[in-house]
Scaffold this motif. Sequence first.
Motif, PDB file in Angstrom:
ATOM      1  N   PHE A  58     -11.823 -13.761  99.758  1.00 37.26           N
ATOM      2  CA  PHE A  58     -12.544 -14.986 100.366  1.00 37.26           C
ATOM      3  C   PHE A  58     -13.230 -14.508 101.649  1.00 37.26           C
ATOM      4  CE2 PHE A  58     -12.297 -18.207 104.213  1.00 37.26           C
ATOM      5  CZ  PHE A  58     -12.370 -19.359 103.361  1.00 37.26           C
ATOM      6  N   ALA A  59     -12.211 -13.184 102.821  1.00 32.95           N
ATOM      7  CA  ALA A  59     -12.941 -12.858 103.761  1.00 32.95           C
ATOM      8  C   ALA A  59     -14.663 -12.374 103.605  1.00 32.95           C
ATOM      9  CB  ALA A  59     -12.370 -12.242 104.817  1.00 32.95           C
ATOM     10  N   LEU A  60     -14.883 -11.420 102.255  1.00 29.52           N
ATOM     11  CA  LEU A  60     -15.964 -11.092 101.937  1.00 29.52           C
ATOM     12  C   LEU A  60     -17.216 -12.670 101.859  1.00 29.52           C
ATOM     13  CD1 LEU A  60     -18.185  -9.091 100.979  1.00 29.52           C
ATOM     14  CD2 LEU A  60     -17.170  -9.587  98.667  1.00 29.52           C
ATOM     15  N   ALA A  61     -16.548 -14.009 101.523  1.00 31.88           N
ATOM     16  CA  ALA A  61     -17.778 -14.704 101.057  1.00 31.88           C
ATOM     17  C   ALA A  61     -17.816 -15.245 102.316  1.00 31.88           C
ATOM     18  CB  ALA A  61     -16.959 -15.457  99.802  1.00 31.88           C
ATOM     19  N   ASP A  62     -16.786 -15.148 103.346  1.00 32.42           N
ATOM     20  CA  ASP A  62     -17.353 -16.279 104.639  1.00 32.42           C
ATOM     21  C   ASP A  62     -17.984 -15.216 105.633  1.00 32.42           C
ATOM     22  OD1 ASP A  62     -16.629 -18.267 106.430  1.00 32.42           O
ATOM     23  OD2 ASP A  62     -14.828 -17.305 107.337  1.00 32.42           O
ATOM     24  N   VAL A  63     -17.543 -14.206 105.276  1.00 28.48           N
ATOM     25  CA  VAL A  63     -18.395 -12.864 106.402  1.00 28.48           C
ATOM     26  C   VAL A  63     -19.842 -12.858 106.326  1.00 28.48           C
ATOM     27  CG1 VAL A  63     -19.082 -10.295 107.151  1.00 28.48           C
ATOM     28  CG2 VAL A  63     -16.727 -11.504 107.290  1.00 28.48           C
ATOM     29  N   GLY A  64     -20.334 -12.438 104.476  1.00 28.23           N
ATOM     30  CA  GLY A  64     -21.763 -13.098 103.906  1.00 28.23           C
ATOM     31  C   GLY A  64     -22.302 -14.120 104.164  1.00 28.23           C
ATOM     32  N   ILE A  65     -21.311 -15.431 103.895  1.00 27.93           N
ATOM     33  CA  ILE A  65     -22.426 -16.429 104.278  1.00 27.93           C
ATOM     34  C   ILE A  65     -22.883 -17.006 105.374  1.00 27.93           C
ATOM     35  CG2 ILE A  65     -21.807 -19.192 103.945  1.00 27.93           C
ATOM     36  CD1 ILE A  65     -20.580 -18.657 101.893  1.00 27.93           C
ATOM     37  N   TYR A  66     -21.742 -16.782 106.258  1.00 29.13           N
ATOM     38  CA  TYR A  66     -21.770 -16.709 107.958  1.00 29.13           C
ATOM     39  C   TYR A  66     -23.028 -15.852 108.328  1.00 29.13           C
ATOM     40  CZ  TYR A  66     -20.420 -15.651 113.133  1.00 29.13           C
ATOM     41  OH  TYR A  66     -21.240 -15.904 114.269  1.00 29.13           O
ATOM     42  N   MET A  67     -23.100 -14.368 108.078  1.00 26.05           N
ATOM     43  CA  MET A  67     -24.514 -13.553 108.178  1.00 26.05           C
ATOM     44  C   MET A  67     -25.642 -14.618 107.269  1.00 26.05           C
ATOM     45  SD  MET A  67     -23.115 -10.029 107.615  1.00 26.05           S
ATOM     46  CE  MET A  67     -22.371  -9.537 106.193  1.00 26.05           C
ATOM     47  N   ALA A  68     -25.665 -14.829 106.279  1.00 24.55           N
ATOM     48  CA  ALA A  68     -26.812 -15.143 105.438  1.00 24.55           C
ATOM     49  C   ALA A  68     -27.245 -16.125 106.941  1.00 24.55           C
ATOM     50  CB  ALA A  68     -26.501 -15.479 104.380  1.00 24.55           C
ATOM     51  N   ILE A  69     -26.808 -17.187 107.307  1.00 25.50           N
ATOM     52  CA  ILE A  69     -26.616 -18.032 107.675  1.00 25.50           C
ATOM     53  C   ILE A  69     -27.507 -17.717 109.019  1.00 25.50           C
ATOM     54  CG2 ILE A  69     -26.314 -19.701 109.194  1.00 25.50           C
ATOM     55  CD1 ILE A  69     -24.004 -20.876 107.366  1.00 25.50           C
ATOM     56  N   LEU A  70     -26.653 -16.547 109.907  1.00 27.47           N
ATOM     57  CA  LEU A  70     -27.784 -15.730 111.150  1.00 27.47           C
ATOM     58  C   LEU A  70     -28.717 -15.514 111.298  1.00 27.47           C
ATOM     59  CD1 LEU A  70     -23.652 -14.304 112.537  1.00 27.47           C
ATOM     60  CD2 LEU A  70     -25.074 -16.916 112.920  1.00 27.47           C
ATOM     61  N   SER A  71     -28.876 -14.649 110.071  1.00 33.18           N
ATOM     62  CA  SER A  71     -30.481 -13.880 109.245  1.00 33.18           C
ATOM     63  C   SER A  71     -31.031 -15.140 109.662  1.00 33.18           C
ATOM     64  CB  SER A  71     -30.231 -13.556 107.960  1.00 33.18           C
ATOM     65  OG  SER A  71     -30.156 -14.401 106.942  1.00 33.18           O
ATOM     66  N   ARG A  72     -31.142 -16.254 109.166  1.00 34.17           N
ATOM     67  CA  ARG A  72     -31.835 -17.413 108.958  1.00 34.17           C
ATOM     68  C   ARG A  72     -31.958 -18.174 110.687  1.00 34.17           C
ATOM     69  NH1 ARG A  72     -30.403 -15.734 104.630  1.00 34.17           N
ATOM     70  NH2 ARG A  72     -32.296 -15.799 102.498  1.00 34.17           N
ATOM     71  N   ILE A  73     -30.786 -18.422 111.695  1.00 38.39           N
ATOM     72  CA  ILE A  73     -30.588 -19.368 112.935  1.00 38.39           C
ATOM     73  C   ILE A  73     -30.988 -17.967 114.290  1.00 38.39           C
ATOM     74  CG2 ILE A  73     -30.072 -20.727 111.532  1.00 38.39           C
ATOM     75  CD1 ILE A  73     -26.903 -20.513 113.108  1.00 38.39           C
ATOM     76  N   GLY A 114     -24.098 -22.451 102.010  1.00 38.03           N
ATOM     77  CA  GLY A 114     -24.524 -21.815 100.991  1.00 38.03           C
ATOM     78  C   GLY A 114     -23.244 -21.382 100.381  1.00 38.03           C
ATOM     79  N   GLU A 115     -23.622 -20.481  99.144  1.00 33.81           N
ATOM     80  CA  GLU A 115     -23.092 -20.027  98.180  1.00 33.81           C
ATOM     81  C   GLU A 115     -22.989 -18.412  97.828  1.00 33.81           C
ATOM     82  OE1 GLU A 115     -24.437 -21.628  94.569  1.00 33.81           O
ATOM     83  OE2 GLU A 115     -25.966 -20.295  94.189  1.00 33.81           O
ATOM     84  N   ALA A 116     -21.406 -17.935  98.030  1.00 37.12           N
ATOM     85  CA  ALA A 116     -21.042 -16.817  96.814  1.00 37.12           C
ATOM     86  C   ALA A 116     -21.029 -16.253  95.577  1.00 37.12           C
ATOM     87  CB  ALA A 116     -20.589 -15.632  98.774  1.00 37.12           C
ATOM     88  N   LEU A 117     -21.440 -15.197  95.534  1.00 36.40           N
ATOM     89  CA  LEU A 117     -20.378 -14.314  93.827  1.00 36.40           C
ATOM     90  C   LEU A 117     -20.578 -13.313  93.857  1.00 36.40           C
ATOM     91  CD1 LEU A 117     -20.443 -16.153  90.790  1.00 36.40           C
ATOM     92  CD2 LEU A 117     -22.520 -15.437  89.929  1.00 36.40           C
ATOM     93  N   MET A 118     -19.094 -13.480  93.988  1.00 35.81           N
ATOM     94  CA  MET A 118     -18.943 -11.973  94.336  1.00 35.81           C
ATOM     95  C   MET A 118     -18.711 -11.235  92.346  1.00 35.81           C
ATOM     96  SD  MET A 118     -16.276 -13.674  97.695  1.00 35.81           S
ATOM     97  CE  MET A 118     -16.417 -14.674  96.441  1.00 35.81           C
TER      98      MET A 118
END
Length: 139
Positions: A58-73, A114-118
């Motif tokens: 879960f943490a991998l998904a949460d951190v990944g989606i968070y970083m993807a959002i920050l990469s854009r905002i 966002g979505e994450a596939l792990m």
Amino acid sequence: MALVMDRAALAIFLDQAFPQVRGDFAIDALDEEELVVRLCVAEQHLRPGGTVSGPNIFALADVGIYMAILSRIGPVALAVTTNASIDFMRKPVAGVDLIARVRILKLGRVLAVGEALMFSDGDARPVARASMTYSIPPK
């Protein structure tokens, strides 16, 4: 969606804003379509039986989606998860890192989805899939 932060800027931000996860995650790739982030699996990520625990997936998904959002905002530390759904599909392969392939599905002024596939590194079969919504604080 244009990138505002590159891999190096994201890594520095995460290290400064969230030192408690220092060394756990690495960004493998980032472009306008996708962020690929890795959970560098160590002993503290394992549950009995030697597999990566659900909370760490879960943490991998949460951190990944968070970083993807920050990469854009940009570096908005107070963007927060407001909804999350995760499907655990199979046990991760023991002794290897987990990889998340993250896409931003919607980026608005107030909400981002966002979505994450792990996957276990080197295995094409998905371990889990997550969908998350984040609230973006007003400027």
